[in-house]
Design a protein around this motif. Structure first.
Motif, mmCIF file in Angstrom:
data_model
loop_
_atom_site.group_PDB
_atom_site.id
_atom_site.type_symbol
_atom_site.label_atom_id
_atom_site.label_comp_id
_atom_site.label_asym_id
_atom_site.label_seq_id
_atom_site.Cartn_x
_atom_site.Cartn_y
_atom_site.Cartn_z
ATOM 1 N N ALA A 75 0.833 -1.204 0.000
ATOM 2 C CA ALA A 75 0.000 0.000 0.000
ATOM 3 C C ALA A 75 0.869 1.256 0.000
ATOM 4 C CB ALA A 75 -0.920 -0.005 1.216
ATOM 5 N N ALA A 76 1.921 1.269 0.802
ATOM 6 C CA ALA A 76 2.807 2.428 0.852
ATOM 7 C C ALA A 76 3.468 2.673 -0.495
ATOM 8 C CB ALA A 76 3.863 2.221 1.931
ATOM 9 N N ALA A 77 3.961 1.607 -1.107
ATOM 10 C CA ALA A 77 4.610 1.753 -2.414
ATOM 11 C C ALA A 77 3.613 2.232 -3.465
ATOM 12 C CB ALA A 77 5.223 0.418 -2.843
ATOM 13 N N GLY A 78 2.414 1.660 -3.459
ATOM 14 C CA GLY A 78 1.405 2.064 -4.429
ATOM 15 C C GLY A 78 1.000 3.515 -4.268
ATOM 16 N N ALA A 79 0.777 3.953 -3.021
ATOM 17 C CA ALA A 79 0.380 5.341 -2.770
ATOM 18 C C ALA A 79 1.481 6.313 -3.182
ATOM 19 C CB ALA A 79 0.035 5.516 -1.297
ATOM 20 N N ASP A 80 2.714 5.982 -2.858
ATOM 21 C CA ASP A 80 3.822 6.870 -3.220
ATOM 22 C C ASP A 80 3.977 6.974 -4.736
ATOM 23 O OD1 ASP A 80 4.231 7.168 -0.543
ATOM 24 O OD2 ASP A 80 6.003 5.863 -0.448
ATOM 25 N N LEU A 81 3.870 5.858 -5.420
ATOM 26 C CA LEU A 81 4.028 5.868 -6.877
ATOM 27 C C LEU A 81 2.916 6.653 -7.561
ATOM 28 C CD1 LEU A 81 5.190 2.192 -7.567
ATOM 29 C CD2 LEU A 81 6.558 4.285 -7.651
ATOM 30 N N LEU A 82 1.714 6.589 -7.000
ATOM 31 C CA LEU A 82 0.599 7.340 -7.587
ATOM 32 C C LEU A 82 0.816 8.847 -7.502
ATOM 33 C CD1 LEU A 82 -2.503 5.314 -6.327
ATOM 34 C CD2 LEU A 82 -1.748 5.594 -8.696
ATOM 35 N N LEU A 83 1.647 9.284 -6.571
ATOM 36 C CA LEU A 83 1.893 10.714 -6.413
ATOM 37 C C LEU A 83 3.232 11.154 -6.989
ATOM 38 C CD1 LEU A 83 0.584 11.335 -2.782
ATOM 39 C CD2 LEU A 83 -0.628 11.554 -4.953
ATOM 40 N N VAL A 84 4.082 10.201 -7.321
ATOM 41 C CA VAL A 84 5.414 10.541 -7.817
ATOM 42 C C VAL A 84 5.510 10.405 -9.337
ATOM 43 C CG1 VAL A 84 7.833 9.837 -7.816
ATOM 44 C CG2 VAL A 84 6.591 10.002 -5.671
ATOM 45 N N LEU A 85 4.901 9.376 -9.888
ATOM 46 C CA LEU A 85 5.047 9.104 -11.320
ATOM 47 C C LEU A 85 4.307 10.090 -12.224
ATOM 48 C CD1 LEU A 85 4.936 5.195 -11.421
ATOM 49 C CD2 LEU A 85 6.912 6.721 -11.442
ATOM 50 N N PRO A 86 3.048 10.446 -11.941
ATOM 51 C CA PRO A 86 2.340 11.382 -12.835
ATOM 52 C C PRO A 86 2.961 12.780 -12.808
ATOM 53 C CG PRO A 86 0.792 10.195 -11.427
ATOM 54 C CD PRO A 86 2.161 9.961 -10.874
ATOM 55 N N GLU A 87 2.878 13.488 -13.937
ATOM 56 C CA GLU A 87 3.378 14.856 -13.982
ATOM 57 C C GLU A 87 2.527 15.779 -13.114
ATOM 58 O OE1 GLU A 87 3.746 16.274 -17.930
ATOM 59 O OE2 GLU A 87 5.160 14.714 -18.566
ATOM 60 N N ARG A 88 1.216 15.534 -13.102
ATOM 61 C CA ARG A 88 0.301 16.309 -12.279
ATOM 62 C C ARG A 88 -0.481 15.367 -11.371
ATOM 63 N NH1 ARG A 88 -2.344 20.798 -16.434
ATOM 64 N NH2 ARG A 88 -0.358 21.820 -17.000
ATOM 65 N N PRO A 89 0.119 14.965 -10.261
ATOM 66 C CA PRO A 89 -0.552 14.013 -9.366
ATOM 67 C C PRO A 89 -1.792 14.620 -8.724
ATOM 68 C CG PRO A 89 1.425 14.896 -8.335
ATOM 69 C CD PRO A 89 1.441 15.376 -9.749
ATOM 70 N N GLU A 90 -2.789 13.807 -8.514
ATOM 71 C CA GLU A 90 -4.043 14.219 -7.886
ATOM 72 C C GLU A 90 -4.243 13.429 -6.605
ATOM 73 O OE1 GLU A 90 -6.016 16.591 -8.804
ATOM 74 O OE2 GLU A 90 -5.112 17.081 -10.744
ATOM 75 N N ILE A 91 -4.682 14.119 -5.556
ATOM 76 C CA ILE A 91 -4.893 13.432 -4.284
ATOM 77 C C ILE A 91 -6.010 12.402 -4.398
ATOM 78 C CG2 ILE A 91 -6.535 15.155 -3.409
ATOM 79 C CD1 ILE A 91 -5.264 14.735 -0.639
ATOM 80 N N GLY A 92 -6.969 12.633 -5.290
ATOM 81 C CA GLY A 92 -8.072 11.687 -5.454
ATOM 82 C C GLY A 92 -7.636 10.317 -5.937
ATOM 83 N N SER A 93 -6.481 10.250 -6.606
ATOM 84 C CA SER A 93 -6.010 8.957 -7.104
ATOM 85 C C SER A 93 -5.664 8.006 -5.971
ATOM 86 C CB SER A 93 -4.789 9.151 -8.010
ATOM 87 O OG SER A 93 -3.703 9.713 -7.282
ATOM 88 N N LEU A 94 -5.423 8.552 -4.769
ATOM 89 C CA LEU A 94 -5.073 7.697 -3.630
ATOM 90 C C LEU A 94 -6.238 6.831 -3.167
ATOM 91 C CD1 LEU A 94 -2.938 10.112 -1.426
ATOM 92 C CD2 LEU A 94 -2.135 8.248 -2.869
ATOM 93 N N LEU A 95 -7.460 7.177 -3.573
ATOM 94 C CA LEU A 95 -8.614 6.372 -3.168
ATOM 95 C C LEU A 95 -8.509 4.932 -3.665
ATOM 96 C CD1 LEU A 95 -11.517 8.915 -3.774
ATOM 97 C CD2 LEU A 95 -10.565 8.186 -1.586
ATOM 98 N N ALA A 96 -7.749 4.732 -4.729
ATOM 99 C CA ALA A 96 -7.592 3.378 -5.259
ATOM 100 C C ALA A 96 -6.852 2.469 -4.286
ATOM 101 C CB ALA A 96 -6.848 3.430 -6.595
ATOM 102 N N THR A 134 -1.455 5.293 3.366
ATOM 103 C CA THR A 134 -1.923 6.108 2.245
ATOM 104 C C THR A 134 -1.963 7.580 2.634
ATOM 105 O OG1 THR A 134 -3.279 4.252 1.473
ATOM 106 C CG2 THR A 134 -3.781 6.424 0.579
ATOM 107 N N ALA A 135 -2.421 7.851 3.853
ATOM 108 C CA ALA A 135 -2.478 9.238 4.322
ATOM 109 C C ALA A 135 -1.081 9.842 4.434
ATOM 110 C CB ALA A 135 -3.192 9.297 5.666
ATOM 111 N N LEU A 136 -0.105 9.068 4.863
ATOM 112 C CA LEU A 136 1.265 9.581 4.949
ATOM 113 C C LEU A 136 1.775 10.019 3.586
ATOM 114 C CD1 LEU A 136 3.094 7.207 7.472
ATOM 115 C CD2 LEU A 136 2.843 9.683 7.669
ATOM 116 N N ALA A 137 1.346 9.345 2.533
ATOM 117 C CA ALA A 137 1.786 9.713 1.190
ATOM 118 C C ALA A 137 1.311 11.106 0.802
ATOM 119 C CB ALA A 137 1.274 8.680 0.178
#
Length: 270
Positions: A75-96, A134-137
């Protein structure tokens, strides 16, 4: 168990000094890297995530010795990658992450060996860990969320937790509840200290800005103090080891306060 004891016969004060040290380290790590580049901030957040994963099962005592750490790291790796990889990360993507985490947690329960003891507690504990990680991310998004320096809300949370631990060290009474090593004065003074840091950090020069800073400080301080209190209930139950209890009380409040900090920065009230 009396209010002066926490865990298996240990004095309540024995928990507060290590917790204060843990909070100081976590605060220094986050504040020191708040204005750094994304890779450095990612390392800082990942360190806290790994610390929480390591401490979770020993501190809470849930029957998920292998499953909880594995799902937590994923979960930690997934949450971090969702916010690091996209050029414009969105907080809503963490819901996944908690969404998929729920499915994984249920599968984990199905794969446990019989007899499956405390299924509800194990499932709830794993899901709470996934949500906390996920919240820490969210802390990765603070520098880009608004004009407010990311260090300010982090200092509010860290100051609140540090004051709570130090006041409990010398004045743990009147206790919040029997057997819980937390005193009412510490909660009040901790939140007030957080408000003071918020006001000073905001540099408010008019009544409207001052009110906004006070409200933001109250929100951040209250969340940090109350989640720290909840972690204190786990400590008082005497289920875990001292090092794990220290990490839990130092890191979990930062996780709970991270979305609040994001909102504060987004609204530029500090």
């Amino acid at each position: 168990m009396t209010a002066t004891e926490a865990g298996p016969g240990l004095p309540a004060r024995a928990w507060h000094l290590p917790t204060a040290a843990g909070v100081a380290v976590a605060t220094a790590l986050l504040v020191g890297t708040a204005a750094a580049g994304e890779p450095i901030r990612l390392v800082a957040v990942a360190v806290l995530q790994v610390a929480l994963v390591m401490a979770w099962v020993p501190a809470t005592g849930i029957p998920a010795r292998a499953g909880a750490p594995a799902l937590g790291l994923a979960a930690a790796a997934g949450a971090d990658l969702l916010l690091v990889l996209p050029e414009r990360p969105e907080i809503g993507s963490l819901l996944a992450v908690p969404g998929l985490g729920l499915l994984a947690a249920v599968l984990h329960q199905m794969l446990r060996r019989a007899p499956r003891t405390d299924v509800v507690g194990s499932l709830a504990g794993v899901l709470l860990l996934v949500c906390a990680l996920t919240a820490l991310a969210v802390l990765l998004l603070l520098p880009a969320a608004g004009d407010t320096p990311a260090a300010v809300p982090l200092l509010v949370v860290g100051t609140t937790l540090l004051v709570v631990a130090l006041v409990d060290l010398v004045l743990p009474r009147p206790a919040v509840a029997a057997g819980v090593p937390r005193g009412v004065p510490a909660l009040v003074l901790g939140v007030l200290a957080g408000v003071a840091v918020a006001v000073v950090g905001s540099g408010a020069d008019d009544a409207g800005a001052l009110v906004g800073a006070v409200v933001a400080g109250l929100a951040l301080g209250a969340v940090a103090a109350l989640v720290g209190l909840a972690a204190g209930y786990v400590v008082a139950a005497g289920l875990g080891r001292a090092w794990a209890a220290t990490l839990l009380q130092a890191v979990l409040p930062f996780a709970a306060a991270a979305p609040v900090a994001f909102s504060v920065v987004l609204q530029n009230v500090l």
